[in-house]
Design an enzyme around this catalytic site. Structure first.
Site, short mmCIF file in Angstrom:
data_model
loop_
_atom_site.label_atom_id
_atom_site.label_comp_id
_atom_site.label_asym_id
_atom_site.label_seq_id
_atom_site.Cartn_x
_atom_site.Cartn_y
_atom_site.Cartn_z
N CYS A 298 40.44 17.88 65.71
CA CYS A 298 40.23 19.33 65.67
C CYS A 298 41.48 20.06 66.17
CB CYS A 298 38.97 19.70 66.42
SG CYS A 298 38.26 21.22 65.78
N GLU B 141 34.00 11.82 66.52
CA GLU B 141 33.36 11.20 67.69
C GLU B 141 31.85 11.40 67.73
OE1 GLU B 141 35.35 13.78 67.71
OE2 GLU B 141 34.89 15.26 69.26
N HIS C 121 35.06 16.52 63.88
CA HIS C 121 34.88 15.72 65.11
C HIS C 121 34.23 14.38 64.77
CE1 HIS C 121 35.64 18.86 68.21
NE2 HIS C 121 35.41 19.63 67.18
N1 GLN Z 1 40.34 26.10 68.99
C1 GLN Z 1 40.35 25.53 67.68
C2 GLN Z 1 39.52 26.34 66.71
O1 GLN Z 1 38.67 27.09 67.09
C3 GLN Z 1 39.92 24.08 67.71
C4 GLN Z 1 38.52 23.87 68.16
C5 GLN Z 1 38.23 22.45 68.53
O2 GLN Z 1 39.14 21.67 68.84
N2 GLN Z 1 36.96 22.09 68.57
O3 GLN Z 1 39.69 26.22 65.51
#
Ligand code: GLN
Length: 539
Positions: free
Chosen positions: A383, A511, A509
């Site tokens: 992410c 995970e 994600h």
């Molecule tokens: N801050 C970033 C976004 O909002 C990544 C979010 C994250 O890593 N879950 O896109």
């Protein structure tokens, strides 16, 4: 199918591991052939944990249907290998919101709206909703917090009513408590447990089973004493000794016959004795690794173990098929800079750059990625970690020196990571991200394709910002491969670099979907690459 319900409450202190006990019991019942789900009721006023600081509450776990939930749901999925949903996590905030919405619509026909019956009815609705899906023979509901808390009262009252209404053969209560060991006296003390059971009894609930967390073995005499003072039969006092890993707990609970006592109490057949063959194989491999790898986790919530729970567990799962033990070395991204990166990350064989929000610690993440890219260290960016890999590439390969995400620098000339047009007007913080499962199409013959072994996948998201497709051609020409795309929106989901043992960044994600039964391919691939690289050096 008439569903049976098990409630799990906690006493004496918080953090006793109700989630793990619930997941372990569910695992045992599942391996006897029962369909089981687990639900968590959280007594705080936030509508969901999405707006909670990870320092306070640990990771926010995301389900396929886009619910931002308590991290215990991660344990449920990792143990059971069955997806959960919004219905599996309900907070006091959500319950009140539903009741207040109904009141505003006039649904209560002018009645005074009260905790009893309206809030307790809504709590009961949330429990029955899972049972009514017809998919589960047993629903386990974990009540967050500790018995005796003001916030827990409506929940305990709802359980009392529920048991009365559904019948005592259909609903049972397991209470998890602590038996502290007093070193000076050299004794285990049962008094706090007696008091906590009394509190529960004063609220109208006699627990059916006590699970006692303890550092030392409880002898028969102590079990008898607890049984006598808490109105229980002796076989309903279950010892839960501190375990080496959370994955040992189902086996410990099996030895204590927790599942058998539960089934007898609910008048259900025992069916087949659980063998837990795959589970035991997993544990045996986990405890007898042939090699060892150090993985650097670069993030900004590293002080708190729970903030990256699913990543840590996904690494445990990924180590097993590689017969590799994994030592996770955490790095605070704020403490990494150009001058010290080689010294800091020099000893790790793989690098993960963690998800996150906000500017703090961003530069340390970018420096770490440059180090992984240039030194050919297997890398997985998750992410924000993927977004940082894009920024790093734009700055250092395309020489767009001020490249950034508009989350961190709204005035940059090169917002390689940006908000989508339709998100620019959103001002609410809760539940406004791209959340939950989205499809992703993988380009054949890429690293992503090799790792997943297929071209169509679905992964869970939790973010606002996206790769800015205006830069796609330019980056592609400079060597970045966009190997995963959302087929509907054309958004970039996976980036990778060639001529590197393993360099991959994912907007989702992975995970959240790793389980004991199905370690996630990306984590497995990362460890496999790290093992290969390390062995090549030794050879
Ligand atoms: N801050 C970033 C976004 O909002 C990544 C979010 C994250 O890593 N879950 O896109």
């Amino acid at each position: 199918m008439s569903t049976k319900y098990i409630f799990v409450t906690g006493g004496v202190t918080s953090s006793l591991g109700k989630g793990i006990i619930s997941a372990s019991l569910a695992k045992l019942l599942q391996s006897r052939g029962y369909s089981v789900t687990i639900q968590k009721l959280d007594p705080y006023i936030n509508v969901d944990p999405g707006t909670l600081n990870p320092y306070e509450h640990g990771e926010c776990y995301v389900t396929d249907d886009g619910a931002e939930t308590d991290l215990d749901l991660g344990h449920y999925e990792r143990f059971l290998n069955v997806p959960t949903s919004q219905a599996n996590n309900v907070t006091t905030g959500r319950i009140y919101q539903t009741v207040i919405d109904k009141e505003r619509k006039g649904d209560y026909l002018g009645k005074t709206v009260q905790i009893i019956p309206h809030i307790t009815d809504e709590i009961k609705n949330c429990v029955t909703k899972l049972g009514n899906t017809g998919s589960y023979e047993i629903v386990i509901t974990e009540i967050g917090g500790t018995v005796g808390d003001i916030e827990s009262l409506p929940y305990i009252e709802a359980v009392r009513q529920f048991r009365y209404e559904r019948g005592f053969d259909n609903v049972m209560v397991i209470h998890l408590t602590l038996i502290p060991y007093l070193k000076a006296a050299g004794e285990l003390k049962t008094k706090p447990t007696q008091h906590s059971v009394k509190t529960l009894q004063s609220q109208g609930i006699q627990p059916d089973i006590l699970v006692c967390r303890t550092e030392h073995e409880l002898n028969d005499e102590q079990k008898r004493k607890i049984a006598l003072f808490c109105n229980l039969s002796e076989n309903a006092v279950i010892e839960s000794r501190d375990a080496e890993t959370i994955y040992d707990v189902p086996l410990l609970m099996k030895e204590e016959k927790l599942d058998q006592v539960v089934l007898e109490r609910l008048k259900l057949q025992l069916r087949d004795e659980p063998t837990l063959k795959n589970w035991t194989d997993f544990l045996t491999k986990f405890k007898n690794p042939k090699r060892s790898i150090k993985v650097g986790l670069v993030g900004k919530y590293v002080e708190l173990q729970d903030a990256y729970k699913s990543i840590l567990e996904a690494l445990v799962h990924a180590g097993v098929p590689n017969e590799c033990s994994i030592e996770i070395v955490s790095f605070h991204s704020e403490e990494i800079n150009r001058a010290n990166v080689a010294e800091q990350l020099g000893s790790v064989q793989a690098i993960i750059v963690a998800p996150g929000f906000g500017r703090r610690g961003l530069e340390g993440k970018i420096v770490s990625i440059k180090y992984a890219r240039e030194n050919k260290i297997p890398f997985l960016g998750i992410c924000l970690g993927m977004q940082c890999a894009v920024i790093e590439f734009a700055r250092n390969v395309l020489s767009l020196n001020d490249a950034n995400s508009s989350e961190m620098d709204s005035k940059t000339d090169h917002a390689v990571i940006d908000l989508m047009q339709d998100q620019k007007s959103v001002i609410d913080m809760g539940g406004t991200m791209r959340l939950g499962a989205y499809a992703c199409e993988i380009t054949p013959n890429t690293l992503a394709h090799r790792v997943y072994g297929r071209t169509e996948i679905s992964e869970r998201h939790r973010h606002r910002f996206e790769f800015n497709n205006e830069y796609k051609d330019e980056m592609e020409k400079a060597g970045m491969i966009f190997s995963g795309m959302n087929p509907q929106s054309g958004l970039v989901e996976i980036v990778e670099l060639p001529n590197h043992p393993f360099f991959i960044g994912v907007q989702f994600h992975p995970e959240y979907k790793s389980t004991v039964a199905n370690p996630h391919p990306l984590f497995k691939g990362l460890i496999e690459a790290a093992v290969k690289e390390t062995e090549a050096v030794i050879a």
